[in-house]
Design a protein around this motif. Structure first.
Motif, PDB file in Angstrom:
ATOM      1  N   ILE A  93      -8.931   5.013 -12.736  1.00  0.00           N
ATOM      2  CA  ILE A  93      -7.750   5.855 -11.931  1.00  0.00           C
ATOM      3  C   ILE A  93      -7.772   5.185 -10.569  1.00  0.00           C
ATOM      4  CG2 ILE A  93      -6.947   7.803 -11.218  1.00  0.00           C
ATOM      5  CD1 ILE A  93      -9.232   7.869 -14.163  1.00  0.00           C
ATOM      6  N   VAL A  94      -6.742   4.506 -10.113  1.00  0.00           N
ATOM      7  CA  VAL A  94      -6.516   4.245  -8.513  1.00  0.00           C
ATOM      8  C   VAL A  94      -5.998   5.340  -7.879  1.00  0.00           C
ATOM      9  CG1 VAL A  94      -5.736   2.479  -7.206  1.00  0.00           C
ATOM     10  CG2 VAL A  94      -6.653   1.839  -9.357  1.00  0.00           C
ATOM     11  N   VAL A  95      -6.514   5.678  -6.685  1.00  0.00           N
ATOM     12  CA  VAL A  95      -5.977   6.776  -5.959  1.00  0.00           C
ATOM     13  C   VAL A  95      -5.460   6.085  -4.625  1.00  0.00           C
ATOM     14  CG1 VAL A  95      -6.435   9.036  -4.949  1.00  0.00           C
ATOM     15  CG2 VAL A  95      -7.412   8.043  -7.035  1.00  0.00           C
ATOM     16  N   ALA A  96      -4.010   6.070  -4.451  1.00  0.00           N
ATOM     17  CA  ALA A  96      -3.645   5.251  -3.415  1.00  0.00           C
ATOM     18  C   ALA A  96      -2.502   6.103  -2.381  1.00  0.00           C
ATOM     19  CB  ALA A  96      -2.958   3.990  -3.848  1.00  0.00           C
ATOM     20  N   ASP A  97      -2.770   5.871  -1.146  1.00  0.00           N
ATOM     21  CA  ASP A  97      -1.747   6.283  -0.279  1.00  0.00           C
ATOM     22  C   ASP A  97      -0.706   5.264  -0.388  1.00  0.00           C
ATOM     23  OD1 ASP A  97      -2.606   8.558   1.286  1.00  0.00           O
ATOM     24  OD2 ASP A  97      -4.353   6.977   1.828  1.00  0.00           O
ATOM     25  N   GLY A  98       0.815   5.851  -0.081  1.00  0.00           N
ATOM     26  CA  GLY A  98       1.910   4.996  -0.243  1.00  0.00           C
ATOM     27  C   GLY A  98       2.557   5.070  -1.387  1.00  0.00           C
ATOM     28  N   ALA A  99       3.819   4.555  -1.454  1.00  0.00           N
ATOM     29  CA  ALA A  99       4.802   4.571  -2.581  1.00  0.00           C
ATOM     30  C   ALA A  99       4.778   3.185  -2.993  1.00  0.00           C
ATOM     31  CB  ALA A  99       6.248   4.689  -2.147  1.00  0.00           C
ATOM     32  N   TRP A 100       3.863   2.936  -4.186  1.00  0.00           N
ATOM     33  CA  TRP A 100       3.679   1.751  -4.616  1.00  0.00           C
ATOM     34  C   TRP A 100       4.707   1.214  -5.818  1.00  0.00           C
ATOM     35  CZ3 TRP A 100      -2.345   0.014  -5.546  1.00  0.00           C
ATOM     36  CH2 TRP A 100      -2.937   0.068  -4.274  1.00  0.00           C
ATOM     37  N   ASP A 101       4.951   0.016  -5.887  1.00  0.00           N
ATOM     38  CA  ASP A 101       5.748  -0.413  -6.808  1.00  0.00           C
ATOM     39  C   ASP A 101       5.150  -1.192  -8.040  1.00  0.00           C
ATOM     40  OD1 ASP A 101       5.371  -2.995  -5.777  1.00  0.00           O
ATOM     41  OD2 ASP A 101       7.496  -3.071  -4.789  1.00  0.00           O
ATOM     42  N   ARG A 102       5.728  -1.587  -8.705  1.00  0.00           N
ATOM     43  CA  ARG A 102       5.073  -2.356 -10.118  1.00  0.00           C
ATOM     44  C   ARG A 102       4.259  -3.560  -9.617  1.00  0.00           C
ATOM     45  NH1 ARG A 102       9.383  -2.417 -12.686  1.00  0.00           N
ATOM     46  NH2 ARG A 102       8.862  -0.486 -13.723  1.00  0.00           N
ATOM     47  N   GLU A 103       4.912  -4.268  -8.870  1.00  0.00           N
ATOM     48  CA  GLU A 103       4.205  -5.514  -8.371  1.00  0.00           C
ATOM     49  C   GLU A 103       3.126  -5.218  -7.595  1.00  0.00           C
ATOM     50  OE1 GLU A 103       7.500  -4.878  -7.792  1.00  0.00           O
ATOM     51  OE2 GLU A 103       8.046  -6.446  -9.543  1.00  0.00           O
ATOM     52  N   ARG A 104       3.075  -4.376  -6.780  1.00  0.00           N
ATOM     53  CA  ARG A 104       1.955  -4.039  -5.893  1.00  0.00           C
ATOM     54  C   ARG A 104       0.893  -3.404  -6.870  1.00  0.00           C
ATOM     55  NH1 ARG A 104       1.551  -0.463  -0.245  1.00  0.00           N
ATOM     56  NH2 ARG A 104      -0.817  -0.759   0.233  1.00  0.00           N
ATOM     57  N   VAL A 105       1.183  -2.716  -7.874  1.00  0.00           N
ATOM     58  CA  VAL A 105       0.087  -1.943  -8.848  1.00  0.00           C
ATOM     59  C   VAL A 105      -0.461  -3.359  -9.525  1.00  0.00           C
ATOM     60  CG1 VAL A 105      -0.368  -0.754 -11.033  1.00  0.00           C
ATOM     61  CG2 VAL A 105       1.262   0.200  -9.078  1.00  0.00           C
ATOM     62  N   ALA A 106       0.408  -4.157 -10.149  1.00  0.00           N
ATOM     63  CA  ALA A 106      -0.284  -5.190 -10.954  1.00  0.00           C
ATOM     64  C   ALA A 106      -1.223  -6.065  -9.959  1.00  0.00           C
ATOM     65  CB  ALA A 106       0.939  -5.971 -11.432  1.00  0.00           C
ATOM     66  N   ALA A 107      -0.821  -6.371  -8.856  1.00  0.00           N
ATOM     67  CA  ALA A 107      -1.475  -7.367  -7.806  1.00  0.00           C
ATOM     68  C   ALA A 107      -2.873  -6.571  -7.772  1.00  0.00           C
ATOM     69  CB  ALA A 107      -0.787  -7.670  -6.644  1.00  0.00           C
ATOM     70  N   TYR A 108      -2.833  -5.258  -7.321  1.00  0.00           N
ATOM     71  CA  TYR A 108      -4.110  -4.521  -7.182  1.00  0.00           C
ATOM     72  C   TYR A 108      -5.049  -4.727  -8.242  1.00  0.00           C
ATOM     73  CZ  TYR A 108      -7.260  -1.072  -5.529  1.00  0.00           C
ATOM     74  OH  TYR A 108      -8.404  -0.370  -5.233  1.00  0.00           O
ATOM     75  N   LEU A 109      -4.551  -4.196  -9.433  1.00  0.00           N
ATOM     76  CA  LEU A 109      -5.434  -4.043 -10.674  1.00  0.00           C
ATOM     77  C   LEU A 109      -6.125  -5.279 -10.871  1.00  0.00           C
ATOM     78  CD1 LEU A 109      -3.256  -1.999 -13.114  1.00  0.00           C
ATOM     79  CD2 LEU A 109      -5.412  -1.368 -11.753  1.00  0.00           C
ATOM     80  N   ASP A 110      -5.172  -6.754 -10.852  1.00  0.00           N
ATOM     81  CA  ASP A 110      -5.763  -7.892 -10.969  1.00  0.00           C
ATOM     82  C   ASP A 110      -6.742  -8.314  -9.923  1.00  0.00           C
ATOM     83  OD1 ASP A 110      -4.036  -8.502 -12.819  1.00  0.00           O
ATOM     84  OD2 ASP A 110      -2.683  -9.518 -11.825  1.00  0.00           O
ATOM     85  N   GLY A 111      -6.909  -7.573  -8.709  1.00  0.00           N
ATOM     86  CA  GLY A 111      -7.945  -7.799  -7.776  1.00  0.00           C
ATOM     87  C   GLY A 111      -9.100  -7.001  -7.977  1.00  0.00           C
ATOM     88  N   VAL A 112      -9.202  -6.213  -8.519  1.00  0.00           N
ATOM     89  CA  VAL A 112     -10.361  -5.334  -9.051  1.00  0.00           C
ATOM     90  C   VAL A 112     -10.809  -5.382 -10.262  1.00  0.00           C
ATOM     91  CG1 VAL A 112     -11.280  -3.008  -8.881  1.00  0.00           C
ATOM     92  CG2 VAL A 112      -9.523  -3.644  -7.129  1.00  0.00           C
ATOM     93  N   PRO A 113     -11.682  -6.375 -10.647  1.00  0.00           N
ATOM     94  CA  PRO A 113     -12.017  -6.607 -11.933  1.00  0.00           C
ATOM     95  C   PRO A 113     -13.059  -5.373 -12.699  1.00  0.00           C
ATOM     96  CG  PRO A 113     -13.519  -8.011 -10.607  1.00  0.00           C
ATOM     97  CD  PRO A 113     -12.441  -7.236  -9.767  1.00  0.00           C
ATOM     98  N   TRP A 114     -12.806  -5.551 -13.774  1.00  0.00           N
ATOM     99  CA  TRP A 114     -13.850  -4.540 -14.427  1.00  0.00           C
ATOM    100  C   TRP A 114     -15.481  -4.932 -14.730  1.00  0.00           C
ATOM    101  CZ3 TRP A 114     -12.254   0.415 -16.388  1.00  0.00           C
ATOM    102  CH2 TRP A 114     -10.770   0.402 -16.486  1.00  0.00           C
TER     103      TRP A 114
END
Length: 304
Positions: A283-304
């Motif tokens: 679960i990513v908890v974020a300030d701001g109104a994120w769009d699809r591109e921002r979500v995808a880029a963030y998830l790619d940048g935080v590996p499991w």
């Protein structure tokens, strides 16, 4: 960005970000009302900007408590809480069906300046007192990033059947109610999230009962000029061939805001005696109104 962890012995584990904002309270002290299915839960959960993104005991569903592990239909018992769905009769207040999850202790507890990792041992207990399952639960708080305005909570479980008969996992949908397949890890949003924006990796809207690697839920808050976005993501193995059962999204923004990683939306599955299954969630908890591109880029940048 650093964090501070406080263990209130017998009560809760609390995580604060730099600056003193309490971003997570994981409560393992049993709630007083058995009908609400006593179990540990996370509430309040907050963004780094201090926006509360979880709801607790809302007047429409008193048994919804922040972020919690559930099983709405399990071999005739209800580890979700509240009324139980019975096909042909609807929802009934069957207190004798409501089970609980007992906190047995922490077998791991590690804190660094930037990360919390804990391992909790729990027992799933049916209403009459029989122990049905043992759970090993992992919670990790990490990637607290002020410039990104986000932090990450990873939640894992390994559940083992300790009965001498099968455990059968289902949902209201497997019991006969259409598109009500809620079960598994469930989030109840704060009221600000009612009517919020929901989208997935490949589209928005109509996500109830679908499958996908992640789902995002955003809202504009009351009282303050601010938005928040939550991202719910599966670990890669959850949706692969090794998963015990395919997962589907249970998601509503109206009349109530809720998301569940449903492991038995459309079909029941069986856990034989002595066998176990496991899942990992993010679960990513974020300030701001994120769009699809921002979500995808963030998830790619935080590996499991």
């Amino acid at each position: 960005m650093s964090i501070r962890v406080r263990h209130e012995i017998g009560e809760a584990v609390v995580v604060e970000a730099a600056g003193g904002t309490e971003i997570l309270r994981y409560v393992y002290r049993p709630d007083p009302e058995p009908f609400e299915s006593r179990k540990p839960y996370a509430h309040p959960v907050r963004t780094l900007g201090g926006r509360t993104v979880t709801g607790y005991r809302p007047n429409d569903h008193r048994w919804h408590k922040g972020l919690q592990m559930t099983a709405s239909h399990l071999s005739g018992q209800n580890f979700w809480g509240g009324n139980s769905y019975v096909h042909g009769r609807g929802y009934l207040p069957l207190a004798e069906r409501v089970g609980s999850m007992r906190h047995d202790g922490f077998s791991g507890f590690s804190v660094t300046g930037e990360r919390l990792d804990l391992v909790e041992q729990l027992t799933w207990v049916e209403n009459a007192g029989s122990e049905w399952a043992r759970e090993e639960r992992g919670l990790s708080v990490h990637s607290v990033d002020a410039p990104a305005g986000a932090w990450v909570l990873d939640w894992s479980l390994r559940l083992r059947n300790v009965r001498d008969v099968d455990l059968v996992f289902g949902s209201p949908t497997t019991a006969g109610r259409e598109m009500a397949g809620y079960t598994g890890l469930q989030w109840r949003g704060a009221r600000d999230f009612t009517g919020g924006t929901v989208f997935g990796a490949s589209g928005g809207g109509g996500l109830m009962g679908t499958q996908g690697a992640w789902l995002a839920f955003g809202t504009e808050h009351d009282d303050v000029d601010a938005h928040s976005t939550l991202v719910f993501a599966h670990a890669p193995e959850n949706l692969g061939e090794g998963a015990i059962h395919p997962s589907h999204w249970f998601v509503r923004s109206e009349p109530i805001p809720s998301v569940a990683f449903s492991w038995a939306f459309f079909e029941e599955f069986v856990l034989p005696p002595g066998e176990s299954f496991s899942y990992r969630y993010r679960i990513v908890v974020a300030d701001g109104a994120w769009d699809r591109e921002r979500v995808a880029a963030y998830l790619d940048g935080v590996p499991w």
